[in-house]
Scaffold this motif. Structure first.
Motif, PDB file in Angstrom:
ATOM      1  N   PRO A 139       0.833  -1.208   0.000  1.00  0.00           N
ATOM      2  CA  PRO A 139       0.000   0.000   0.000  1.00  0.00           C
ATOM      3  C   PRO A 139       0.865   1.255   0.000  1.00  0.00           C
ATOM      4  O   PRO A 139       1.910   1.297   0.641  1.00  0.00           O
ATOM      5  CB  PRO A 139      -0.821  -0.127   1.282  1.00  0.00           C
ATOM      6  N   SER A 140       0.445   2.286  -0.719  1.00  0.00           N
ATOM      7  CA  SER A 140       1.245   3.497  -0.849  1.00  0.00           C
ATOM      8  C   SER A 140       0.500   4.737  -0.342  1.00  0.00           C
ATOM      9  O   SER A 140       0.924   5.844  -0.609  1.00  0.00           O
ATOM     10  CB  SER A 140       1.664   3.687  -2.306  1.00  0.00           C
ATOM     11  N   GLY A 141      -0.604   4.534   0.360  1.00  0.00           N
ATOM     12  CA  GLY A 141      -1.365   5.679   0.885  1.00  0.00           C
ATOM     13  C   GLY A 141      -0.549   6.447   1.907  1.00  0.00           C
ATOM     14  O   GLY A 141       0.024   5.858   2.806  1.00  0.00           O
ATOM     15  N   LYS A 142      -0.505   7.777   1.761  1.00  0.00           N
ATOM     16  CA  LYS A 142       0.328   8.571   2.672  1.00  0.00           C
ATOM     17  C   LYS A 142      -0.386   8.873   3.979  1.00  0.00           C
ATOM     18  O   LYS A 142       0.225   9.257   4.947  1.00  0.00           O
ATOM     19  CB  LYS A 142       0.782   9.857   2.004  1.00  0.00           C
ATOM     20  N   ASN A 143      -1.703   8.692   3.992  1.00  0.00           N
ATOM     21  CA  ASN A 143      -2.462   9.011   5.200  1.00  0.00           C
ATOM     22  C   ASN A 143      -2.785   7.772   6.027  1.00  0.00           C
ATOM     23  O   ASN A 143      -3.743   7.746   6.756  1.00  0.00           O
ATOM     24  CB  ASN A 143      -3.761   9.732   4.824  1.00  0.00           C
ATOM     25  N   LEU A 144      -1.953   6.740   5.901  1.00  0.00           N
ATOM     26  CA  LEU A 144      -2.215   5.515   6.633  1.00  0.00           C
ATOM     27  C   LEU A 144      -1.150   5.301   7.701  1.00  0.00           C
ATOM     28  O   LEU A 144       0.031   5.538   7.458  1.00  0.00           O
ATOM     29  CB  LEU A 144      -2.233   4.315   5.688  1.00  0.00           C
ATOM     30  N   SER A 145      -1.574   4.846   8.870  1.00  0.00           N
ATOM     31  CA  SER A 145      -0.645   4.494   9.927  1.00  0.00           C
ATOM     32  C   SER A 145      -0.017   3.141   9.587  1.00  0.00           C
ATOM     33  O   SER A 145      -0.477   2.460   8.680  1.00  0.00           O
ATOM     34  CB  SER A 145      -1.404   4.426  11.253  1.00  0.00           C
ATOM     35  N   PRO A 146       1.027   2.713  10.319  1.00  0.00           N
ATOM     36  CA  PRO A 146       1.643   1.415  10.016  1.00  0.00           C
ATOM     37  C   PRO A 146       0.650   0.255  10.007  1.00  0.00           C
ATOM     38  O   PRO A 146       0.818  -0.690   9.265  1.00  0.00           O
ATOM     39  CB  PRO A 146       2.681   1.248  11.123  1.00  0.00           C
ATOM     40  N   ALA A 147      -0.405   0.344  10.814  1.00  0.00           N
ATOM     41  CA  ALA A 147      -1.406  -0.720  10.859  1.00  0.00           C
ATOM     42  C   ALA A 147      -2.387  -0.634   9.699  1.00  0.00           C
ATOM     43  O   ALA A 147      -3.278  -1.450   9.580  1.00  0.00           O
ATOM     44  CB  ALA A 147      -2.158  -0.664  12.188  1.00  0.00           C
ATOM     45  N   ILE A 171      -6.923  21.157  17.006  1.00  0.00           N
ATOM     46  CA  ILE A 171      -6.343  22.008  18.052  1.00  0.00           C
ATOM     47  C   ILE A 171      -4.816  21.991  17.984  1.00  0.00           C
ATOM     48  O   ILE A 171      -4.181  23.020  17.828  1.00  0.00           O
ATOM     49  CB  ILE A 171      -6.847  21.575  19.450  1.00  0.00           C
ATOM     50  N   CYS A 172      -4.202  20.829  18.088  1.00  0.00           N
ATOM     51  CA  CYS A 172      -2.737  20.767  18.110  1.00  0.00           C
ATOM     52  C   CYS A 172      -2.151  20.261  16.792  1.00  0.00           C
ATOM     53  O   CYS A 172      -0.937  20.208  16.643  1.00  0.00           O
ATOM     54  CB  CYS A 172      -2.248  19.918  19.289  1.00  0.00           C
ATOM     55  N   HIS A 173      -3.045  19.921  15.828  1.00  0.00           N
ATOM     56  CA  HIS A 173      -2.634  19.524  14.465  1.00  0.00           C
ATOM     57  C   HIS A 173      -1.715  18.298  14.432  1.00  0.00           C
ATOM     58  O   HIS A 173      -0.842  18.213  13.575  1.00  0.00           O
ATOM     59  CB  HIS A 173      -2.011  20.709  13.721  1.00  0.00           C
ATOM     60  N   THR A 174      -1.910  17.393  15.365  1.00  0.00           N
ATOM     61  CA  THR A 174      -1.214  16.108  15.260  1.00  0.00           C
ATOM     62  C   THR A 174      -2.170  15.093  14.638  1.00  0.00           C
ATOM     63  O   THR A 174      -3.386  15.278  14.679  1.00  0.00           O
ATOM     64  CB  THR A 174      -0.754  15.584  16.637  1.00  0.00           C
ATOM     65  N   TYR A 175      -1.608  14.055  14.054  1.00  0.00           N
ATOM     66  CA  TYR A 175      -2.413  13.001  13.440  1.00  0.00           C
ATOM     67  C   TYR A 175      -2.521  11.820  14.388  1.00  0.00           C
ATOM     68  O   TYR A 175      -1.518  11.371  14.938  1.00  0.00           O
ATOM     69  CB  TYR A 175      -1.800  12.576  12.108  1.00  0.00           C
ATOM     70  N   VAL A 176      -3.759  11.362  14.578  1.00  0.00           N
ATOM     71  CA  VAL A 176      -4.004  10.235  15.478  1.00  0.00           C
ATOM     72  C   VAL A 176      -4.829   9.176  14.740  1.00  0.00           C
ATOM     73  O   VAL A 176      -5.663   9.511  13.903  1.00  0.00           O
ATOM     74  CB  VAL A 176      -4.737  10.678  16.771  1.00  0.00           C
ATOM     75  N   PRO A 177      -4.601   7.876  15.044  1.00  0.00           N
ATOM     76  CA  PRO A 177      -5.441   6.832  14.444  1.00  0.00           C
ATOM     77  C   PRO A 177      -6.891   7.004  14.882  1.00  0.00           C
ATOM     78  O   PRO A 177      -7.154   7.380  16.042  1.00  0.00           O
ATOM     79  CB  PRO A 177      -4.861   5.535  14.999  1.00  0.00           C
ATOM     80  N   VAL A 178      -7.836   6.738  13.974  1.00  0.00           N
ATOM     81  CA  VAL A 178      -9.267   6.942  14.246  1.00  0.00           C
ATOM     82  C   VAL A 178      -9.692   6.250  15.544  1.00  0.00           C
ATOM     83  O   VAL A 178     -10.417   6.819  16.349  1.00  0.00           O
ATOM     84  CB  VAL A 178     -10.112   6.441  13.052  1.00  0.00           C
ATOM     85  N   LEU A 204      -5.679   7.973   9.540  1.00  0.00           N
ATOM     86  CA  LEU A 204      -5.277   8.962  10.526  1.00  0.00           C
ATOM     87  C   LEU A 204      -6.160  10.190  10.367  1.00  0.00           C
ATOM     88  O   LEU A 204      -6.540  10.562   9.267  1.00  0.00           O
ATOM     89  CB  LEU A 204      -3.804   9.344  10.334  1.00  0.00           C
ATOM     90  N   VAL A 205      -6.470  10.818  11.491  1.00  0.00           N
ATOM     91  CA  VAL A 205      -7.295  12.024  11.481  1.00  0.00           C
ATOM     92  C   VAL A 205      -6.504  13.149  12.141  1.00  0.00           C
ATOM     93  O   VAL A 205      -5.722  12.918  13.052  1.00  0.00           O
ATOM     94  CB  VAL A 205      -8.636  11.783  12.207  1.00  0.00           C
ATOM     95  N   GLU A 206      -6.740  14.387  11.662  1.00  0.00           N
ATOM     96  CA  GLU A 206      -5.995  15.526  12.198  1.00  0.00           C
ATOM     97  C   GLU A 206      -6.763  16.159  13.345  1.00  0.00           C
ATOM     98  O   GLU A 206      -7.960  16.420  13.248  1.00  0.00           O
ATOM     99  CB  GLU A 206      -5.747  16.565  11.103  1.00  0.00           C
TER     100      GLU A 206
END
Ligand SMILES: [Zn+2]
Length: 83
Positions: free
Chosen positions: A28-36, A45-52, A40-42
């Motif tokens: 998979p080559s999706g850039k918005n995917l976590s290792p699992a 407030i603090c603009h970090t990416y967290v798994p859904v 990921l969602v932004e």
């Protein structure tokens, strides 16, 4: 016989190259995917990416917002309350 052995090595090498080539294409080559492989969602407030699955959710105006922590969710809720 040495020649047979060399041909065998070449065949194994070629097969290995083909198989590793397939793996590179299938990866998979999706850039918005976590290792699992999770989305990921932004955090707005603090603009970090967290798994859904790890995010704190808040429904607002028909949209679901995601936050890295309860603290960011509360910060967002406080900002919304101000005029
Ligand atoms: Zn946050």
């Amino acid at each position: 016989m040495i020649l047979k052995l060399l041909i065998g090595i070449v065949i194994v090498y070629v097969l290995y190259k083909i198989v590793s080539g397939w793996n590179a294409i299938a990866a998979p080559s999706g850039k918005n995917l976590s290792p699992a492989g999770e989305d990921l969602v932004e955090d707005p407030i603090c603009h970090t990416y967290v798994p859904v699955s790890d995010a704190c959710r808040l429904s607002r105006a028909g949209k679901t917002l995601y936050f890295c922590s309860r603290k960011c969710l509360d910060t967002f809720a406080d900002e919304q309350r101000e005029p």
